[in-house]
Design an enzyme around this catalytic site. Structure first.
Site, PDB file in Angstrom:
ATOM      1  N   CYS A 103       0.752  -1.204   0.245  1.00 42.78           N
ATOM      2  CA  CYS A 103      -0.052   0.484  -0.335  1.00 42.78           C
ATOM      3  C   CYS A 103       0.823   1.237   0.044  1.00 42.78           C
ATOM      4  O   CYS A 103       1.833   1.245   0.614  1.00 42.78           O
ATOM      5  CB  CYS A 103      -0.836  -0.154   1.444  1.00 42.78           C
ATOM      6  SG  CYS A 103      -1.964   1.465   1.331  1.00 42.78           S
ATOM      7  N   LYS A 142       0.866  -9.889  -0.138  1.00 46.01           N
ATOM      8  CA  LYS A 142       1.316  -9.343  -1.516  1.00 46.01           C
ATOM      9  C   LYS A 142       1.854  -7.370  -1.673  1.00 46.01           C
ATOM     10  O   LYS A 142       2.356  -6.537  -0.354  1.00 46.01           O
ATOM     11  CB  LYS A 142       0.058  -8.358  -1.567  1.00 46.01           C
ATOM     12  CG  LYS A 142      -0.475  -7.110  -2.619  1.00 46.01           C
ATOM     13  CD  LYS A 142      -2.482  -6.518  -2.699  1.00 46.01           C
ATOM     14  CE  LYS A 142      -2.324  -5.761  -4.269  1.00 46.01           C
ATOM     15  NZ  LYS A 142      -2.136  -4.473  -3.545  1.00 46.01           N
TER      16      LYS A 142
HETATM   17  C1  LIG Z   1      -8.998   2.382  -4.153  1.00 41.99           C
HETATM   18  C2  LIG Z   1      -8.285   1.543  -4.107  1.00 41.99           C
HETATM   19  C3  LIG Z   1      -7.685   0.686  -2.933  1.00 41.99           C
HETATM   20  C4  LIG Z   1      -6.682   0.255  -2.364  1.00 41.99           C
HETATM   21  N1  LIG Z   1      -6.714  -0.335  -1.807  1.00 41.99           N
HETATM   22  C5  LIG Z   1      -5.354  -1.646  -1.519  1.00 41.99           C
HETATM   23  C6  LIG Z   1      -6.009  -2.340  -0.018  1.00 41.99           C
HETATM   24  O1  LIG Z   1      -6.429  -2.372   0.604  1.00 41.99           O
HETATM   25  N2  LIG Z   1      -4.995  -4.083  -0.023  1.00 41.99           N
HETATM   26  C7  LIG Z   1      -3.437  -3.373  -1.483  1.00 41.99           C
HETATM   27  O2  LIG Z   1      -2.992  -4.223  -0.420  1.00 41.99           O
HETATM   28  N3  LIG Z   1      -3.600  -2.356  -1.870  1.00 41.99           N
HETATM   29  C8  LIG Z   1      -4.794  -2.010  -2.430  1.00 41.99           C
HETATM   30  N4  LIG Z   1      -4.743  -1.117  -3.261  1.00 41.99           N
HETATM   31  C9  LIG Z   1      -3.884  -1.342  -4.771  1.00 41.99           C
HETATM   32  C10 LIG Z   1      -4.888  -2.502  -5.907  1.00 41.99           C
HETATM   33  O3  LIG Z   1      -5.061  -3.612  -4.473  1.00 41.99           O
HETATM   34  C11 LIG Z   1      -3.826  -2.887  -6.406  1.00 41.99           C
HETATM   35  O4  LIG Z   1      -2.723  -3.648  -5.778  1.00 41.99           O
HETATM   36  C12 LIG Z   1      -3.688  -1.441  -7.778  1.00 41.99           C
HETATM   37  O5  LIG Z   1      -4.971  -0.718  -7.740  1.00 41.99           O
HETATM   38  C13 LIG Z   1      -3.009  -2.307  -9.046  1.00 41.99           C
HETATM   39  O6  LIG Z   1      -4.322  -3.041  -9.621  1.00 41.99           O
HETATM   40  P1  LIG Z   1      -5.019  -2.220 -10.687  1.00 41.99           P
HETATM   41  O7  LIG Z   1      -4.445  -1.887 -11.936  1.00 41.99           O
HETATM   42  O8  LIG Z   1      -5.539  -3.824 -10.833  1.00 41.99           O
HETATM   43  O9  LIG Z   1      -6.131  -1.747 -10.108  1.00 41.99           O
HETATM   44  C14 LIG Z   1      -6.286  -0.206  -3.687  1.00 41.99           C
HETATM   45  C15 LIG Z   1      -6.625   0.174  -4.924  1.00 41.99           C
HETATM   46  C16 LIG Z   1      -7.383   1.443  -5.223  1.00 41.99           C
HETATM   47  C17 LIG Z   1      -7.592   2.093  -6.588  1.00 41.99           C
END
Ligand SMILES: Cc1cc2nc3c(=O)[nH]c(=O)nc-3n(C[C@H](O)[C@H](O)[C@H](O)COP(=O)(O)O)c2cc1C
Length: 338
Positions: A103, A142
């Site tokens: 994060c 992660k």
């Molecule tokens: C609104 C939002 C909240 C997120 N919250 C978390 C979270 O709680 N834990 C985490 O490991 N990653 C979090 N992420 C990251 C996502 O899990 C992911 O790694 C990131 O969005 C990239 O993937 P994507 O391109 O498919 O969205 C968050 C992303 C977004 C957009």
């Protein structure tokens, strides 16, 4: 290739990414109803608050009785609290406990949790060891590809996690400094795949069958994790599943979109009770969900300016009920591949 986390088959090998303020039990139910997702993950949960039994935090860990496999993700900087949090996750009945080392949020990094741990490998190791020692259920991590472009240390950190007993790692190609921008770079994930013997899951900008197949091919990963693409298009898992099986592309009707959006609103209304909480969450999700829908900005504006739930329902119904008359052939072609 298949994805198995210890003895838990993830079938199809597609995972809903944890997303704070999005992937609560209601959103995960929506995704599970549509299908195609092999594993759901909660939004991140602060281990410190979990062990203090904070009611709001416990709600974040709620899941449906039939939601399995399910992974609960926790974050924090204190190994002892993280171990206790992991144990609580196990006691709550989750199938998997996941450590958040990805994060980028200031709130999380300020406490040395999330991706900040990638800058502190010794502390990261202590936390991984403490969590692993505390639970019997599978334990996963992660992470991002690194803290910044000079420190793309995911291969070393992931290897450490494996040696300490982690059973899957998911890697988002961005570094912490990329936040949500940056130029797509999959070589670091490929290196993690080549270094580890446990399954590696790739994450970042997988939004459709083409980007899924490209990521699989370029990284050799065992599975894919999808975040924002699933809010925008919750059918994305089924679409990718079909592509993996060599089946024809999925066709999603506008009526399906309307039903899913209104079904989601009814579900969050049940959960939040308050008008304000329900509307706030609905506006957030529909902001993504309506992208790619023809005339979607009108729908977004209408929902955004709704003062009451009934008004939002009315906006959604009117929009979809009159959409057919406005569509041109190019919209319909787009729809078939949505
Ligand atoms: C609104 C939002 C909240 C997120 N919250 C978390 C979270 O709680 N834990 C985490 O490991 N990653 C979090 N992420 C990251 C996502 O899990 C992911 O790694 C990131 O969005 C990239 O993937 P994507 O391109 O498919 O969205 C968050 C992303 C977004 C957009």
């Amino acid at each position: 290739m298949s994805l198995v986390i210890r003895d838990i088959p993830i079938e199809p090998r597609l995972i809903l990414a944890p997303m704070e303020g999005v992937t609560d039990v209601v959103f995960r139910r929506l995704v599970r109803r549509i299908g195609g997702c092999g594993l759901t993950v909660t939004e991140f949960i602060a281990a410190e608050a979990l062990r203090r039994n904070v009611k709001k935090i416990l709600q974040m860990a709620e899941f449906d009785a039939d939601e399995s496999p399910l992974s609960i993700q926790i974050y924090g900087r204190n190994p002892e609290a993280m171990a206790e949090g992991a144990k609580m996750v196990q006691d709550l009945g989750a199938d998997i406990v996941d450590l958040n080392m990805g994060c980028p949020s200031k709130k999380v990094c300020a406490h040395s949790g999330g991706s900040a741990l990638m800058k502190e490998p010794e502390l990261a190791k202590e936390i991984v060891r403490a969590m692993r020692g505390a639970v019997d259920i599978p334990f996963t991590v992660k992470m991002r590809s690194g803290w910044d472009h000079d420190n793309k240390n995911a291969p070393e950190i992931a290897y450490m996690c494996q040696e300490e007993g982690a059973e899957m790692v998911a890697v988002h190609w961005r570094t912490r400094t990329d936040q949500y921008g940056g130029v797509r770079e999959l070589d670091t994930i490929r290196q993690v795949v080549d270094t580890l013997s446990i399954p590696v899951v790739a994450n970042g900008d997988i939004i459709d069958a083409a980007s899924a197949l490209d990521t699989l091919e370029r990284t050799g990963c065992a599975g894919l994790m999808i975040g924002r693409g699933a809010i925008r298009n919750p059918w994305v898992f089924r679409e990718i599943e079909a592509a993996l099986k060599g089946e024809p592309a999925l066709s999603v009707e506008f009526g399906d979109r309307k039903d899913v959006l209104l079904g989601y609103l009814a579900d969050i209304r049940d959960r939040f009770h308050s008008e304000r909480g329900t509307l706030g969450r609905f506006k957030k999700i529909s902001g993504y969900f309506t992208k790619g829908v023809p005339f979607g900005s009108e729908l977004r504006q209408g929902i955004f300016h709704s003062q009451e739930i009934e008004q939002a329902i009315d906006v959604v119904e009117t929009f979809f009920d009159t959409l057919d008359d406005r569509l041109e052939p190019r919209h319909r072609a787009h729809l078939r591949s949505a």
